[in-house]
Design a protein around this motif. Structure first.
Motif: not given
Lengths: 236, 306
Positions: A51, A73-74, A53
């Motif tokens: 993901s 991640a975003h 992070l």
């Protein structure tokens, strides 16, 4: 259908600690795949690397044919990949509905309201408590909220990190029932669990992690039947 | 009547503290850091407004400008001060604090103190150490009860500005998409990222808003006490930080309440006890409140479920 997620030879470090040592696995569209293993085996680290992070020093992560390496991640969410983090991590000071809105943060348009209704049909409890602050929910309700929040991004792949952790057996059953329902509705699922028995029972395939490596792989049924797995992870 | 007059002075002073404290508390809530340079951004806002007003007075306005023209200049000076401070805040965050995102909080704190001194010394170099005489952005006063009670228009404007800002911020963080993203970041940055929220952009935005508020506070502060020098922002900055802690740091209504109470305590202590001791009394009250309620007046207690 081919794999929608293809992880190849990733290595992740926490400072000097080599947490993930060359893990490779894939998830095919429509599958439930589970990563099982003891505490500290690297299951959560693997999910967090997918993901965005955490970042891998080597190898590749491909999602729907697109590389996720080095992507923050975003930016991963809008590609169709949502993670329900370990320990739920709902926004405790925000209302239930605000939490769900945050799940749809990267989206715009009319589909959001319809999806909100859909989440409320999956989780009627959340509907009853939509105006309540998430900090007032029980552990099981918070888990439902975390799952609903992830669904609000309309993920093509839903990654669940220890959804049964700390829940009473009856709630664990409910959560797994919901995972099955989501799967039947067409969501592909990557499930990390310490409750290996329950995870393997619903999984198409599973990978067993030990100290940062994959030691065994197979279908859910194969792993459930394997004497070694039984001995090491299924209490008997 | 005398008491009422002191009270209004206190509310007006407290409104300035509250506006500064709102900036402190927002940055603390979202970036989890104490931006000790915040007070000095106030000073920069004051200088921008000062020079815009001087420039307009020398070049644009005639001998006897109309009230409308002076009002327009005042408004433009405030807007320009806000613009400059917004950019300054975002630049400070990007250059000084962002590289330290993963560093310990002590490193960030020391950097913030460094930025504070940098701004003060840069101001001394650019604008000189001599105090400037700031022209209040509004003049005149309201006379009530046959002259028994006089309230300056600056005081009224300050109170109105503070209430408007407070309501605006509450609506922004409560209702807007960006505001909700800020609250999400303040609670759990990792989870916010998983929602697709760009944490760096959100923190930048927080600094932008906080610094724009600092500019407003700077102009109001200099209108209230019209001596502008490079250290103008330090003491109000520290008091506003105190106000933010007093009200419960991270809480917007807390900063508002803390600021107001601090201003009132200061004004009443000066009037009835001692001008020299007013700061000591102020901080003594703070210490007592924090002993009784360590999270501040409106500090949040969040129940954590396992």
């Amino acid at each position: 259908m081919g794999p929608i997620l293809k992880v190849d030879n990733i290595n992740v470090y926490y400072g000097a600690i080599h947490a993930i040592k060359g893990i490779s696995f894939e998830v095919n569209a429509g599958e439930i795949v589970t990563l099982i293993g003891a505490n500290g085996a690297g299951k959560s680290t693997t999910l967090q690397t997918v993901s965005g992070l955490l970042h891998s020093r080597t190898g590749s992560i491909e999602f729907l044919g697109e590389s996720l390496m080095g992507i923050p991640a975003h930016k991963v969410v809008s590609k169709g990949l949502a993670q329900v983090p370990e320990g739920r991590r709902v926004f405790l000071q925000m209302t239930v509905e605000e939490n769900l809105e945050m799940g749809a943060y990267t989206r715009s348009g009319s589909g959001i309201d319809a999806d909100l209704e859909k989440v409320y049909t999956y989780f009627p409890r959340l509907m009853e408590r939509r105006r309540q602050i998430a900090g007032t929910l029980s552990g099981g309700e918070q888990q439902m909220l975390a799952m609903g929040r992830a669904l609000m991004s309309r993920p093509k792949l839903l990654m669940l990190d220890e959804p049964s952790m700390g829940l009473a057996p009856i709630l664990v059953e409910q959560i797994f029932e919901i995972i099955r329902t989501l799967h039947r509705a067409g969501t592909t699922i990557l499930l990390v669990e310490q409750n290996a028995q329950a995870a393997l029972a619903i999984a198409d395939r599973g990978y067993v992690l030990e100290t940062g490596k994959i030691v065994t792989a197979g279908t859910g049924a194969e792993l459930l039947a394997s004497p070694e797995i039984k001995k090491a992870y299924l209490g008997g | 009547m005398e008491f009422l007059s002191y009270l209004i002075t206190g509310i007006s002073l407290g409104s300035i503290y509250a506006i500064i404290a709102l900036g402190y508390t927002m940055v603390y809530g979202i970036a989890k850091m104490l931006n000790f340079a915040h007070g000095d951004v106030i000073m920069v806002g004051g200088y921008v407004s000062f020079y815009v007003t001087i420039f307009a007075g020398n070049n644009l306005l005639g001998e006897d400008p109309s009230a409308l023209a002076t009002g327009a200049v005042a408004l433009v000076s405030v807007l320009l001060a806000m613009a400059v401070c917004t950019v300054l805040g975002v630049v400070i965050e990007g250059l000084a604090y962002r590289p330290l995102r993963q560093a310990g909080s002590l490193a960030v704190l020391i950097t913030a103190i460094g930025v504070s001194y940098f701004l003060q010394n840069a101001a001394q170099l650019l604008f000189g150490a001599n105090p400037k005489n700031f022209t209040p952005i509004v003049s005149g006063q309201l006379t009530l009860f046959g002259g028994q009670l006089r309230i300056s228009y600056v005081a009224l404007l300050t109170i109105v500005a503070c209430v408007v800002i407070m309501l605006g911020l509450t609506a922004f963080t409560g209702k807007s998409r960006m505001g909700k993203a800020m609250r999400a970041c303040s609670e759990d940055r990792g989870a916010a990222q998983l929602m697709g929220i760009n944490v760096n952009a959100t923190i930048s935005m927080t600094f932008a808003i906080g610094s724009a508020l600092a500019a407003v506070a700077g102009v109001l502060l200099c209108s209230y006490s019209p001596v502008l020098q490079p250290t103008t922002g330090s003491m109000p900055g520290i008091k506003a930080f105190t106000a933010a802690v007093f009200g419960g740091i991270g809480s917007i209504p807390g900063a508002f309440l803390g600021g107001l109470l601090l201003g009132i305590i200061e004004a009443l202590a000066q009037a009835y006890i001692s001008t020299q001791l007013s700061n000591s009394i102020l901080f003594a009250v703070l210490i007592v409140v924090l002993l009784v309620k360590p999270s501040g007046l409106l500090g949040k207690y969040v129940p954590e479920k396992v």
